[in-house]
Design a protein around this motif. Structure first.
Motif, PDB file in Angstrom:
ATOM      1  N   VAL A  65       0.835  -1.203   0.000  1.00 29.86           N
ATOM      2  CA  VAL A  65       0.000   0.000   0.000  1.00 29.86           C
ATOM      3  C   VAL A  65       0.871   1.254   0.000  1.00 29.86           C
ATOM      4  N   ASP A  66       0.601   2.140  -0.948  1.00 29.85           N
ATOM      5  CA  ASP A  66       1.135   3.496  -0.946  1.00 29.85           C
ATOM      6  C   ASP A  66      -0.023   4.457  -0.663  1.00 29.85           C
ATOM      7  N   VAL A  67       0.254   5.513   0.082  1.00 29.55           N
ATOM      8  CA  VAL A  67      -0.712   6.592   0.291  1.00 29.55           C
ATOM      9  C   VAL A  67      -0.131   7.866  -0.288  1.00 29.55           C
ATOM     10  N   ILE A  68      -0.857   8.478  -1.211  1.00 28.78           N
ATOM     11  CA  ILE A  68      -0.476   9.785  -1.738  1.00 28.78           C
ATOM     12  C   ILE A  68      -1.372  10.808  -1.066  1.00 28.78           C
ATOM     13  N   SER A  69      -0.766  11.761  -0.358  1.00 28.36           N
ATOM     14  CA  SER A  69      -1.559  12.708   0.414  1.00 28.36           C
ATOM     15  C   SER A  69      -0.992  14.104   0.326  1.00 28.36           C
ATOM     16  N   GLY A  70      -1.914  15.061   0.341  1.00 29.07           N
ATOM     17  CA  GLY A  70      -1.540  16.443   0.551  1.00 29.07           C
ATOM     18  C   GLY A  70      -1.404  16.733   2.035  1.00 29.07           C
ATOM     19  N   GLN A  71      -1.060  17.973   2.347  1.00 32.57           N
ATOM     20  CA  GLN A  71      -0.902  18.396   3.746  1.00 32.57           C
ATOM     21  C   GLN A  71      -2.263  18.742   4.351  1.00 32.57           C
ATOM     22  N   PRO A  72      -2.410  18.595   5.656  1.00 35.22           N
ATOM     23  CA  PRO A  72      -1.494  17.962   6.607  1.00 35.22           C
ATOM     24  C   PRO A  72      -1.480  16.451   6.404  1.00 35.22           C
ATOM     25  N   TYR A  73      -0.292  15.861   6.566  1.00 36.87           N
ATOM     26  CA  TYR A  73      -0.082  14.479   6.183  1.00 36.87           C
ATOM     27  C   TYR A  73      -0.641  13.497   7.202  1.00 36.87           C
ATOM     28  N   PRO A  74      -0.941  12.281   6.758  1.00 34.68           N
ATOM     29  CA  PRO A  74      -1.515  11.279   7.660  1.00 34.68           C
ATOM     30  C   PRO A  74      -0.471  10.662   8.578  1.00 34.68           C
ATOM     31  N   HIS A  75      -0.957  10.047   9.650  1.00 35.95           N
ATOM     32  CA  HIS A  75      -0.131   9.215  10.519  1.00 35.95           C
ATOM     33  C   HIS A  75      -0.345   7.777  10.087  1.00 35.95           C
ATOM     34  N   LEU A  76       0.670   7.133   9.541  1.00 40.23           N
ATOM     35  CA  LEU A  76       0.506   5.823   8.925  1.00 40.23           C
ATOM     36  C   LEU A  76       1.318   4.758   9.641  1.00 40.23           C
TER      37      LEU A  76
END
Length: 438
Positions: A65-76
């Motif tokens: 799994v990859d997560v592409i996210s904008g800010q504010p970023y997730p806690h993964l």
């Protein structure tokens, strides 16, 4: 805002979903999954929590799994790869952070001008950035899974034949309607409508998506009405609660005078007014009562003013930006958790509190009855007197609190766990892939 693509972005015909059981457990190969979130910090709302726990559950099910996210970023989870897709993040940094080099990008100019005029441009701009990235780096993914961005860029990915699905948690039209009803004057209503102008894009995009999933039956019906879609074309995969993380802590003693509410914002949708009024009504009988708010009312905002008007300041403690470990501890220490929302597409705070073995008072707003069932006290939305009556009943009866606490934990373990959600989502992914390849 820059001109937008026309609505007819795909010639692929609409279809009625082929019925494949979501609990189908046939063995299949591991998938390469890309999850998208335009802003994903877990303390910012349910979408960030969804990305955090769904990505973790999919990894534990054996997928990459990859997560592409904008800010504010997730806690993964450390096993999940975060690909940062930075934008202007103007809601955090403010317009004063702009420098000339930021405006060399058309996407940045759109985001900046949107903020200047009171619009919310983040989903649109995130979609532009993601399309550019995935055109160059995304062909190895088996599934690209959008978390309610609903931007024109998502239609572009679909048009380019990326294997693509979208989760819609609930229609933001509900937020708009509730906010307009709470507005004090025409100027405030004008600003609310301007901020929600991204709904024009979301409506156009949602109707053209081929694969849509949501998190509750109530959300499915509401999305269908709001976006003019057929309910049969929307699948349901219930959210989960991480019952290993959100659990009763054996060495924690409950504070008999503490009531807790996870209210992340001053938005009318969250029902803060009715919570505060309800608590104020029981204070004469319970003068030592403490209300713990997970979230910080906006300084100078309506909730702050109401706290002062009701004389609640010395009875309220606010915490924000806390770790999940701290949140679990607070749930365990509370005697009662109140979920006062006018509408929820699912209602994660209710499920988290129940998983921690704490008695819950919940409104009947949106999908909350689907989550709490008969393992909580349900009250009507916008009814501070009903909240006060339910709170009085629980504060007066430790036995009733214990009974609801046990029933709540059992309900979450049986019906809402992320392992089950990941299995159902995996089978939905395969349903989509089989349809795309047929």
């Amino acid at each position: 805002m820059a001109s937008t693509p026309t609505a007819a972005t795909s010639t692929k015909p609409a279809f009625k979903a082929k019925v494949i059981p979501l609990d189908d457990a046939r063995p299949r190969r591991a998938l390469k999954v890309c999850l998208l979130g335009y802003r994903s910090a877990p303390y910012g709302g349910g979408q960030g929590i969804y990305l955090k726990y769904l990505s973790k559950a999919l990894v534990e099910a054996g997928h990459t799994v990859d997560v592409i996210s904008g800010q504010p970023y997730p806690h993964l989870d450390p096993r999940v790869n975060l690909i940062k897709m930075p934008g202007m993040n103007l809601f955090e940094t403010g317009l004063g952070s702009i420098r000339p080099h930021h405006l060399r990008s058309m996407t940045n100019i759109i985001e900046w001008s949107g903020k200047l005029t009171g619009a919310f441009s983040e989903p649109y701009c995130f979609g532009r950035r993601v399309v550019k990235y995935l055109k160059n780096h995304g062909r190895h993914y088996d599934i690209i899974h959008d978390n309610q961005c609903l931007s024109y860029g998502m239609l572009e990915l679909q048009k380019r034949n990326f294997p693509f699905i979208t989760t819609i948690h609930h229609p933001i039209t509900s937020d708009l309607s509730i906010a307009l009803k709470a507005a004090k004057n025409w100027r405030e209503r004008l600003l609310i409508r301007r901020w929600h102008s991204f709904l024009i894009m979301q409506r156009q995009v949602a109707r053209q998506l081929h694969h849509v999933v949501t998190v509750s039956e109530r959300s499915r019906q509401d999305i269908a009405v709001a976006f003019d879609m057929q309910p049969a074309g929307i699948s349901v995969v219930l959210n989960g609660i991480d019952t290993e993380e959100f659990r009763p802590l054996p060495n924690t003693v409950k504070n008999p005078n503490r009531v807790m509410a996870a209210v992340s914002s001053d938005q009318p949708l969250k029902g803060m007014r009715y919570l505060l009024e309800g608590v104020a009504k029981v204070l004469p009988k319970y003068p030592d009562l403490e209300l713990l708010l997970v979230g910080q009312p906006k300084e100078g905002g309506e909730s702050s003013a109401l706290i002062n008007d009701l004389g609640l300041s010395k009875h309220i403690r606010c915490v924000s930006g806390i770790s999940t470990e701290d949140l679990v501890g607070f749930y365990n220490e509370a005697s009662v958790v109140i979920v006062p929302s006018v509408y929820e597409g699912f209602g994660l705070p209710a499920g988290e509190a129940m998983a921690c073995g704490t008695a819950v008072i919940s409104t009947d707003g949106g999908a909350l009855p689907e989550v709490v069932g008969d393992a909580a006290i349900q009250v009507p939305v916008r009814d501070s007197s009903a909240i006060a009556e339910a709170l009085d009943a629980l504060l007066a009866s430790p036995a009733k609190r214990e009974q609801l606490a046990a029933a709540g934990r059992q309900r979450i373990e049986e019906l809402f766990c992320w392992r089950r959600a990941a299995q159902q989502m995996t089978n939905y992914y395969w349903q989509v892939l089989q349809r795309e390849n047929s």
